[in-house]
Design a protein around this motif. Structure first.
Motif, PDB file in Angstrom:
ATOM      1  N   ASN A   1      -5.599  -0.623  11.229  1.00 44.81           N
ATOM      2  CA  ASN A   1      -5.065  -0.734   9.609  1.00 44.81           C
ATOM      3  C   ASN A   1      -4.574   0.764   9.521  1.00 44.81           C
TER       4      ASN A   1
ATOM      5  N   ASP B   1       6.461  -2.911   2.214  1.00 47.56           N
ATOM      6  CA  ASP B   1       5.359  -3.497   2.410  1.00 47.56           C
ATOM      7  C   ASP B   1       5.653  -4.124   3.786  1.00 47.56           C
ATOM      8  N   GLU B   2       4.423  -5.173   4.317  1.00 49.34           N
ATOM      9  CA  GLU B   2       4.713  -5.662   5.626  1.00 49.34           C
ATOM     10  C   GLU B   2       5.929  -6.811   5.659  1.00 49.34           C
TER      11      GLU B   2
ATOM     12  N   GLN C   1       7.424   1.572  -2.238  1.00 41.00           N
ATOM     13  CA  GLN C   1       6.446   0.979  -1.405  1.00 41.00           C
ATOM     14  C   GLN C   1       7.155   0.064  -0.641  1.00 41.00           C
TER      15      GLN C   1
ATOM     16  N   ILE D   1       5.806   5.024   0.756  1.00 42.25           N
ATOM     17  CA  ILE D   1       4.596   4.666   1.477  1.00 42.25           C
ATOM     18  C   ILE D   1       4.897   3.398   2.112  1.00 42.25           C
TER      19      ILE D   1
ATOM     20  N   GLU E   1       3.674   0.252   4.954  1.00 40.82           N
ATOM     21  CA  GLU E   1       2.617  -0.408   5.654  1.00 40.82           C
ATOM     22  C   GLU E   1       2.683  -0.069   6.926  1.00 40.82           C
ATOM     23  N   ALA E   2       1.556   0.580   7.520  1.00 37.62           N
ATOM     24  CA  ALA E   2       1.807   1.100   9.012  1.00 37.62           C
ATOM     25  C   ALA E   2       1.229   0.252  10.210  1.00 37.62           C
TER      26      ALA E   2
ATOM     27  N   LYS F   1       1.268   9.565   9.647  1.00 38.53           N
ATOM     28  CA  LYS F   1       0.448   8.202   9.514  1.00 38.53           C
ATOM     29  C   LYS F   1      -1.129   8.324   9.795  1.00 38.53           C
TER      30      LYS F   1
ATOM     31  N   THR G   1      -1.707   3.415   7.098  1.00 39.44           N
ATOM     32  CA  THR G   1      -0.585   3.602   6.008  1.00 39.44           C
ATOM     33  C   THR G   1       0.253   4.696   6.639  1.00 39.44           C
ATOM     34  N   TYR G   2       1.697   4.812   6.156  1.00 36.55           N
ATOM     35  CA  TYR G   2       2.550   5.704   6.393  1.00 36.55           C
ATOM     36  C   TYR G   2       3.173   6.507   5.384  1.00 36.55           C
TER      37      TYR G   2
END
Length: 319
Positions: free
Chosen positions: A87, A8-9, A6, A103, A105-106, A70, A89-90
């Motif tokens: 908003n 994340d941003e 994961q 995964i 944060e897209a 994406k 997800t990739y």
């Protein structure tokens, strides 16, 4: 089963070096090995806010190397809920096994790769000594675009305009420790004729960059207006400029900044000079002379997402 990472941003925000990201993007456009189907673009009604939302699906893969897709939603009225309009997800995949490796944060990934693509274009299209920038828009992209442009050109003065003075000042505060001076302005007109680079990232349906204000030698970076009914620049801007796109595949079909002038006859398809594949491979050298006005229209490309996902995955795993 392998662990799905994961990313994340916060990781993306704190591990981005725009010089590096621009470089890997340049290599990918130059090598042109990535297979990218036309994106799936689906508008769907959202009667609760009286505006359509959009679902975008953007796959890409390098055979036996890497792959990903994406998933993005765009809801222009999300400001009413104090939420970002974009908003997503990739899903970063193992290209051989088909399993999910990570995964990401897209929203942040998209902002970074979009800004890097604009900076990549600017490295070919803006004057090498360009040192001033006008940023139109105060969304998530604005601070990234400013920093990305400053990574390829000696930017020392930045002006920013937005419909909300509070949001404009927030961007200024966010970038107050950067190497350039940044200041809010009340109107676009007060600085648009004075700067070397104009970057616009809005969802406007009415042109904000007007050709009558432009001066010789400027570079205009159009990043918003992702639908055919949206405009950030008027016909005069397009007519008097040398126009470039990120890709011909999407650039000629998806944004009003290009589609509308094509439809009304202001320009012809052959007037579009080149895309990033041409620029990065050397098929087109970019800016021809010091007084040329250049326009770069970005609509985004799944190659950029895959390159960025690979970039952050390698940083996350220290590969």
């Amino acid at each position: 089963m392998e662990t799905i990472l994961q990313i994340d941003e916060n990781f993306i925000e704190t591990h981005t070096n725009f010089i590096e990201l621009v470089s890997v993007l340049k290599d990918a456009f130059k090598n042109n090995k990535t297979i990218v189907p036309l994106r799936h673009h689906h508008d769907f009604p959202n009667p609760s806010v009286n505006a359509d939302s959009t679902l975008l699906l953007m796959p890409a893969w390098n055979p036996s190397e890497d792959a990903g897709v994406k998933l993005v939603t765009v809801s222009p009225k999300n400001g009413d809920f104090n939420l970002p309009s974009i908003n997503g997800t990739y899903l970063y995949l193992d290209a051989i096994k088909g399993t999910i490796k990570a995964i990401l944060e897209a929203k942040s990934l998209t902002a970074k790769r979009t800004a890097a693509a604009s900076a990549l274009a600017s490295s070919f299209l803006s004057k090498k000594n360009a040192n001033s920038l006008l940023m139109i828009g105060t969304g998530a992209l604005s601070s990234n675009l400013i920093k990305a442009h400053a990574s390829v050109r000696p930017i020392n003065e930045v002006f920013i305009w937005g419909r909300s003075l509070e949001k404009t000042q927030k961007v200024c505060n966010l970038l107050k420790n950067e190497a350039f001076n940044i200041a809010p302005i009340n109107t676009i007109e007060e600085k648009i004729s004075d700067v070397d680079i104009i970057s616009s990232a809005t969802l406007s349906e009415v042109p904000l960059v007007l050709g009558k204000h432009l001066k010789k030698g400027q570079h205009i970076d159009l990043v918003g207006a992702y639908k055919t009914n949206m405009r950030e620049a008027d016909d005069e801007t397009i007519i008097k400029s040398s126009v470039f796109v990120d890709t011909f595949q999407g650039g000629l079909k998806e944004s009003g900044d290009i589609v509308q002038p094509l439809q009304n006859g202001s320009i012809q398809q052959q007037d579009i000079q080149a895309d990033l594949f041409d620029l990065c491979s050397g098929n087109h050298l970019g800016r021809n002379h010091h007084e040329e006005i250049t326009v770069f229209k970005s609509v985004g490309h799944a190659l950029e997402d895959l390159v960025a996902a690979n970039y952050y995955y390698k940083k996350f795993t220290n590969v």
